[in-house]
Design an enzyme around this catalytic site. Structure first.
Site, PDB file in Angstrom:
ATOM      1  CG  ASP A   1      -0.982  -9.713 -80.016  1.00  0.00           C
ATOM      2  OD1 ASP A   1      -0.494 -10.777 -80.430  1.00  0.00           O
ATOM      3  OD2 ASP A   1      -0.960  -9.370 -78.819  1.00  0.00           O
TER       4      ASP A   1
ATOM      5  CD  GLU B   1       3.129 -13.757 -77.225  1.00  0.00           C
ATOM      6  OE1 GLU B   1       4.015 -14.364 -76.602  1.00  0.00           O
ATOM      7  OE2 GLU B   1       3.201 -12.534 -77.470  1.00  0.00           O
TER       8      GLU B   1
END
Length: 407
Positions: free
Chosen positions: A84, A177
């Site tokens: 991400d 994350e």
């Protein structure tokens, strides 16, 4: 060393929007992350020779294995990166490639933005290098697609050079994350290694095993709304309560005033009306005692305000997010000593400093796998001024290869 596919691989990855969503309740938080894992990364992992490549829909992790080709190299080492990107526009990423940067301003596409060495003196560290920047309308996504590209490139190199002996290698690419929940469902049993590294650091040489300890703070303020013309001694303005609460926190203990080992309180959101307001904070510190003291302080402020108001109008909700992984890694510094040795052999000076943030390695370390962090190259991350040096990425690949060959 130069790696033919590294730049193209990185460009391909960053053009995919994998922005995470802090308001989502799914794992991954966005469908694009799963699509990225299944349609781009998984086929590529299989093509470059990783075995047992599988995606876990429960935790969003894509995992693969490269078995050792020398039985005397008995360690098992893992490498982890996140798919991400941060909370900034990631749609239609259009990277610029600046060959042989010679200093001075870099205009970001056709936007009105530029990378200026006066504002970003770190640019001066990259004279003569190839820089990849944004076009000024999005972030770049080097955090952490540089890490993914580096891991993939290292594996590709090893499988194409079977004479190079290496230990067992595990690879994991995970979600979310950036919103702090990526490792929450990580399965240690599916990642049997002695230790691992997140490839999620910044400039050349970073080697980190200290992170913040982190907590999320949500404060709700309950007001009493009456007509302002007759409000005397009756109105309680929830927005004013929020302001009063914030002003009771130490003004110099905010991110913009702190560095090194200093912790902070950071107001990340404030919404509301006279009737009700809500403030969101993150609390960060390195030492356990001072981290706990910060949480006690906000509780005490709320209690004091409620006592003054004569009723409970300031409601505090505190949730720990992750802890300083130093506590785990210091028990066995093998991963750090090995990385230092490899970097020094590659004439890279290890830069061992605390991470003023967290990584998935923070949580994974407390799950039983010591997981320090290694540089991946990104600079000015999380915004339109993000850039990365191709040469730093190449050096990160060198380090990965060095680690698994020396294990």
């Amino acid at each position: 060393m130069k790696y033919d596919n590294l730049l193209d691989r990185f460009i391909k990855y960053v053009k995919v929007n994998t922005r995470s969503d802090p308001d989502s309740e799914t794992t991954p938080s966005t469908e694009s992350q799963e699509a990225f894992a299944l349609t781009i990364l998984k086929p590529e992992m299989e093509a470059i020779g990783l075995q047992d490549v599988h995606y876990n829909p429960v935790n969003g992790y894509l995992i693969g294995t490269l078995p050792a080709n020398n039985p005397t190299l008995t360690r098992k080492i893992g490498f982890i990166a996140h798919m991400d990107t941060a909370d900034f526009n990631a749609e239609n990423v259009n990277p610029q490639i600046i060959d042989n940067y010679q200093g001075g301003d870099i205009t970001l596409g056709s936007s009105n933005y530029k990378l200026d060495p006066k504002a970003f003196p770190n640019l001066n560290n990259y004279i003569g290098q190839t820089l990849i920047t944004t076009d000024g309308t999005t972030l770049l996504g080097a955090d952490d697609k540089s890490g993914i590209a580096e891991i993939m490139t290292a594996i590709e190199f090893l499988t194409s050079q079977p004479q190079i002996e290496h230990c067992d290698i595990k690879v994991a690419f995970g979600p979310d994350e950036e919103i702090g929940v990526g490792a929450d469902k990580f399965e240690v049993a599916d990642f049997e290694v002695d230790f691992a590294y997140t490839m999620d650091g910044g400039p050349l040489g970073e080697l980190q095993y200290e992170t913040f300890s982190a907590a999320a703070l949500e404060v709700t303020f309950l007001g009493r709304n009456v007509h302002p013309g007759t409000a005397k001694d009756q109105m309680i303005n929830a927005l004013q309560l929020a302001i009063d609460f914030h002003e009771k926190l130490p003004a110099k203990e905010r991110p913009e005033y702190t560095d090194g080992y200093q912790g902070f309180y950071h107001l990340t959101g404030l919404t509301g009306t006279v009737e009700e307001a809500r403030a969101s904070y993150i609390i960060r510190d390195f030492e356990e005692a001072s981290f706990e003291a910060r949480k006690v302080k906000v509780e005490n402020i709320a209690q004091s305000m409620n006592a003054q108001l004569g009723t409970k109008r300031v409601l505090v909700e505190l949730n720990d997010q992750y802890y300083n992984m130093k506590k785990v890694i210091e028990k066995d510094m093998t991963a750090i000593e090995l990385a230092k040795e490899v970097m020094e052999e590659l004439t890279i000076k290890p830069v061992i400093e605390p991470i003023r943030g967290g990584t998935d390695g923070s949580k994974i370390s407390f799950m039983g796998i010591p997981t320090p962090n290694i540089f991946a190259g990104g600079e000015n991350m999380h915004g339109r001024f993000e850039f990365v040096s191709l040469q730093t990425m190449e050096r990160a690949v060198d380090v990965i290869i060095g680690l698994v060959c020396k294990a």
